[in-house]
Design a protein around this motif. Sequence first.
Motif, PDB file in Angstrom:
ATOM      1  N   UNK A   1       0.830  -1.190   0.000  1.00 25.51           N
ATOM      2  CA  UNK A   1       0.000   0.000   0.000  1.00 25.51           C
ATOM      3  C   UNK A   1       0.879   1.259   0.000  1.00 25.51           C
ATOM      4  N   UNK A   2       1.903   1.202   0.829  1.00 30.16           N
ATOM      5  CA  UNK A   2       2.753   2.382   0.956  1.00 30.16           C
ATOM      6  C   UNK A   2       3.447   2.731  -0.365  1.00 30.16           C
ATOM      7  N   UNK A   3       4.020   1.746  -0.934  1.00 33.41           N
ATOM      8  CA  UNK A   3       4.732   2.061  -2.175  1.00 33.41           C
ATOM      9  C   UNK A   3       3.787   2.342  -3.311  1.00 33.41           C
TER      10      UNK A   3
ATOM     11  N   UNK B   1       1.150   3.982  -2.962  1.00 29.08           N
ATOM     12  CA  UNK B   1       0.797   5.373  -2.741  1.00 29.08           C
ATOM     13  C   UNK B   1       1.903   6.291  -3.231  1.00 29.08           C
ATOM     14  N   UNK B   2       3.122   5.864  -2.922  1.00 28.04           N
ATOM     15  CA  UNK B   2       4.256   6.684  -3.379  1.00 28.04           C
ATOM     16  C   UNK B   2       4.270   6.748  -4.910  1.00 28.04           C
TER      17      UNK B   2
END
Lengths: 147, 1440
Positions: free
Chosen positions: B1238-1240, B1242-1243
């Motif tokens: 999810x984090x990447x 988003x990035x």
Amino acid sequence: MTCPAAADVLLVEDDPADLELTLRALRNARLVNAVATAADGVEALDFVFGTGPYAARAEAPPLRVVFLDLKLPRMSGLEVLARLRADPRTKELPVVVLTSSAEGLDIARAYDLGANSYLVKPVEFERFIEAVGQAGLYWLLLNRPPR
Amino acid sequence: MNGRTSSECGAPTREDVPIPHSLPRQSRSLTPATGGAVLVTLLAAAVVIPYFVLGYAPAERQRATTELAAELGSQAKQRETVLAAWVEDGFEDARTVASYPSVRGVLAERAGSARRSATEAAHVRNLLRTFALTQRYLRVVLVDAGLGVVAPGPEAPLAPGAVRLLRASLTGGTDQVGFFRQRHEADRPAVGWVSPVKDGAGHLLGAILVEADPAMLIYPVLGPHPLPQASSEALLIELRGDTAVWASPLAKSRERPLERRRVLAAADRPAAWQGLHVGSGVDEYVDYAGTPVFGTTRPVPGAPWVVAVKVDRDEVLAPVRAAQRREALDLALVLAALGVIALVAWWNARRAVQIETARGRLRLAAALDQANDAILIVSPDGVIRDCNRRAEEFYGVRPGGLIGREVASLRVGEGREESAAALAALRTEGQLVWEALHLAAGGRIVPVEVASRRFSSDGGEEIISVVRDITERKAAERRIHRLNRMLRTRSRIERLMVRGPEPLQLLQQACRILVEATEFRLAAAGVAEPDGSVRYVASAGETAYLAEVRVRWDASPEGLGPTGTALRVGRVIVIEDVATDARFAPWRDAAQRFGLRSSAAAPIPGNTEAPAGILSIHAAETGVFDAAMVELLEELASELGFALRAFAQHRALRSAESGLHLTLERLAAVVQACPVPLVVQERDFTVSGWNPAAERVFGWKAAEVLGGPPPFIPPERREEARRAFAELLAGRSLAGLERRRLRRDGAQVDVVLSAAPIRAGDGTVAGVVALFNDVTEIRRTAEALRASEAKLRSFFESGLLGVLFGDVHGHVFDGNEELCRIIGRSREEILAGRVAWDAVTPPEFLPRDEAAIAEARARGSCTPYEKAYVRPDGTRVPILVGFVLLEPDRERSVAFVLDITERQRASAALEERERELREAQRIGRVGSFVGDQVTGRWTGTPELDEILGIDAAWERTSAHFETLVHPDDRPGFAAHYREVLATGRDFELDYRIVRPADGAVRWVAGCGVLTRDAYGAPATMTGTIQDITERREAEERVRALNVRLEVLIVAVQALAAARSIEEVAAIVRAHARRLLGADGATFALREDGQCHYVDEDAIAPLWKGQRFPLEACASGWAMLNHRPAVVPDVYADPRTPVEAYRATFVKSLAIVPIRSELPLGAIGAYWAAPHTADDLEVRLLQTLADATARALENVELLETLEERVRVRTTELEAANRELEAFAYSVSHDLRAPLRAIDGFGRILEEEGARLDDEGRRLLGVIRHGTRQMGQLIDDLLAFSRAGRTELVRARVDMTALARQAWESLAGLEDRAAVTFRLDPLPEAEADPALLRQVWVNLLANALKFTRGRPVRTVTVGAGVEEGRAFYYVRDDGVGFDPRFKDKLFGVFQRLHPASEFEGTGVGLALTQRIVHRHGGAVWAEGVPGAGASFYFTVPRGSDG
């Protein structure tokens, strides 16, 4: 891995993805302090106490906060916490547990060992950024250390 | 007995309303308690009222005035201080002005000692005006020494009062102050200060007058009301010499200030006015208005003033008086209440006393009314206060009629003085008995015996008199008296007769004696003349009567009287009352004139059938001639007849003697025929003639006597006889000599001897003839009669016995009243001869009667025997009868008859009762006894003998009885007996006896009741003794059995808890022996075909620890045969190896197997004495063995069970650890990659320039999936946790919890859009954190499934169904298809597509898991499109 000699923050995290996301979150929060990182508990303790590879850091100014994951190779976060609290030098060092575990048992033991705060890493990125950012803001800008 | 006195014609009746005579008087006394209450009330009043009057009121007043004094003093002082300051201020001002140089200058100029300009004077005037203005004085005036006004000017002349002050000041050179009127008498008051003005040398130049308005300065200081009281007033009085001037306005007067003045005499001047009485106390005086006041006065320093503060006395005292009145009223009320209470108490007590008295009197009256005697309660002064009913009947008055009468009025005539004397005597004697004549009912004068006794009653001293009618007794006494006289008469007449007088002389003497000795009024003897008349030949008493009457014996009217009838019929005729008897009519008047009231005539028998004469007796009273008297008369008449006949014979003898012509043959014939003994003696004293009468009287036959001297002369009388014989031979005759002679049988015979010489033809005396009249019989009979008469009469009269005169042939001649009652016949019937005793006797008794008659013929009387008579109505009367047959022929009888109906009935009842009692005692093995406490002897029933085992010869005394008591029980028995004697309580004791008969020990229950004699000493002990041995034994058996059962229960309980074989063995050892009361017990186990004696408990060692082959011991036998072994004698039973027992004490045993199927062992009981264990013992032992078997099985089971539990627990613990590790991994390890994705992602999005739209969409899809996954993991972890964590129950406020859950869930948007209804919910006992999760899940569901609906409502509530409370959450959302409602609660089960409603499908599963863990249930109802309801329950306290 960055280990500036005059670090304000130590981030102990073995997962590179989480490490990167956390650093990003701190950066997003415009926290310009120097962040040192450690990949396991042993390294974290060496850094804090200026031992082993970090002997050079012995005379460095003290840390302002430690972000500590619990599930770490070699030495777990809870053990690190216990060592920190057992040493008079770091007895009062603010330690924020930053972990994926929402287990009641972990929370209870962390507080029992003297954790100052316990954050569960959200899966959702936005909430993760927000949580880490706010914690950094609080401990680095708002909180007054004992000394 | 005649005449009535007026007093008895009607008893005085004072009241028309009959008073219940049993309650004649009211109680006149009260109990001390109520009297005390009244007294206490009065005393309280007596103490409280004076206290109040003398102490309380003045004290209150004192308190009020003390307070007032302080108040007045302080007020006066306050005013004094202010006024003094004012006065000093005024002087100060005046002096100031006086000290001005210009003022002095002006005055000096006036005096001519200095020169001043006019401007100087103007300056001074101006100065004074200004001063007055600034100091607010009316004006300031400067005068010269001549009182001329220097300033401010002549326009203001000086007031006379001011002049007075100025003059005083100028005269003395002093300061002055005082009141005055500004211009003239009626003008306003002013107060002025004057100060002299002096030059430097001290000469007086003039004076300064400062005038002020008191209304501005002084009066306000005084004030209107110095005290709270309206009448309070402060005054200022100025003293001018002896005059007092009231200087301030007066509240109670129209006078203006300074108008009122008064010259004070020294006498009436209060001390206070002189200033001597300052600051303390209060004065009481009359003020200017004439009102009594309390006040205080103080002088004002520097001024001739007095400040007075006062207040009206009435107003001050008003509250005190009001309080006083209130208190008095309270007091009065309290006293009144106390009085009422006391009165009520007194009234109740009085009523109780009255009721009690009334009851007592009712009881007494009832008792008195039962009395047969009249009973009178008399006051000490002789007034009748009460009496019983009998008394009223006796005196013939109506109920209550006696009360209030003088007791003396009951007596006849002169007896009344005696009554007073008796009362006087009673005062000293206490009790007295006397006889008197009382006027009874119907005017009778009744002789009474009065027994009086003094006693104390609630009415004070009283006398109780018992008045007994003694008419009967008196009559009997009279009768006895008369009979005695009659007997005396007879005796005298007999004495007369033996002297053998002439007939006429005899009759005359007899009549005289009858009149003299018997007190008959008239006695006469007559003969029947052939012409039918009766000629009286002798008489005594009222003989004149005889001259008046004519009596005949034929059938003429004069012949029908007693005399004539008696002569005709030959028996006694009695006229009871000449006044009423018709037969006496011809002579009635004459008889009454001579006081003759009754009459009797007795025929005097002669030689023939016809009477020789008649004896007629008249008495002055009636009722004289009763049966006894008649009989006596009869006897007397018959004796007179005998005497007359004897005389006739005597005369005949005489004529024979003189008749020489009589031949010897004729003489012999005469001798032979003579009815009296006749003896002829020759000159030589020998007997030559001895007639049959002599034979009969003296007993010797003629042959025995003839030729010898007469044998009947007693030796001591022979000389006398010889002398008499000599006289006879000398030719003299002897007559009427009383002599005693002997009979042949030695008995004495009293004879009257008449003898005469027998002359031969030549006139010489040839011999002597002697006649002996035997009077022995007569005397004896008379004596016997006298003795028996009284007895007979008393029997006859008493009514105790029926007396029957009759004969052996069944005739009944007479009978008394009792006999009449018994046989149910009247006296008249008897007298008329219409009753025969054999006719009224039932036939079956006639043989008994015959036997009795035979006995009586032989012995004179018969032994009394029981028979019956039949009454005319056919009823039988049981009687006891005894009779005598009267001499001489024993034909006539007197029978005594006793009615034994009652006795028979009573004795029959008694016998029945005794029989029943005896039967009951025999059945109940109860014996009874009666013991005499004085002699110590006792008697008992046969049952008692049987119980005690004693025979008739056994000595029955208390001391000997104690030897029966078992030695162990003897002390207790003796102690109890002593206690009974000492306290009188009932004897009640169970004890043992040892029977002498067989030595057996028996338990008995003894009961006894002690009676005491009149002196309180123990008299008898009556009681029973019951054999209770069997009962005691049964109780003993039950007790022993209870003990054994107790032991068994304890053992069984202990065995149930046993956890090892050692414990089991210990329990068996501890209980088996006690269970049977045996001498030893063993516990043996079967081990490898052997019998192992594991444990034992015995008086001596047995075989503990030893092992025997199963076949070689009794325990083994019981195990092998699966049944108990009972061996009464171990040496005579094949099952027991004798050798094994040689070394032990064992004689008998009982062994039971432990578990009958596959026995595990055996329990044995052993006895040192021969003993055959009974069924019960074997069953008890078997029960213990069964419990032991179960305990052994349990021990075995327990051992394997614990092992199983341990293994299972280990497994579970391992599984649990694994599960926890899994959960931990899941929570930790699964989330980190998701976060990375999810984090990447988003990035990547942020650096979106490198992606096109499609890329960004796909990235969104990835991120959505990631979050879904994260949520799923969280939910699963929660779900897992809910199953694992421990429940912590607490009281949960469900309403608050639901509200919190709602508020945590619903965002602002939701709160606005959703109508949330929360009803009050009952509390639950549950884990609050988990329950919160339930509410959150259910409410989140409700929110989720109402989203998008136009109207959104969520309702939370609770209800009760089938006795259990449930909670629910209801929404009006999309609902669900009820067909799938069971799937709702499955993990990952969803009824709606994720695209419509997000969710992991874990929420409801989690809810269900939590509810189930609480032991509750959860269910749902829903309709597609019409909402859903979710229900759950949380039972209390159970941990599912």
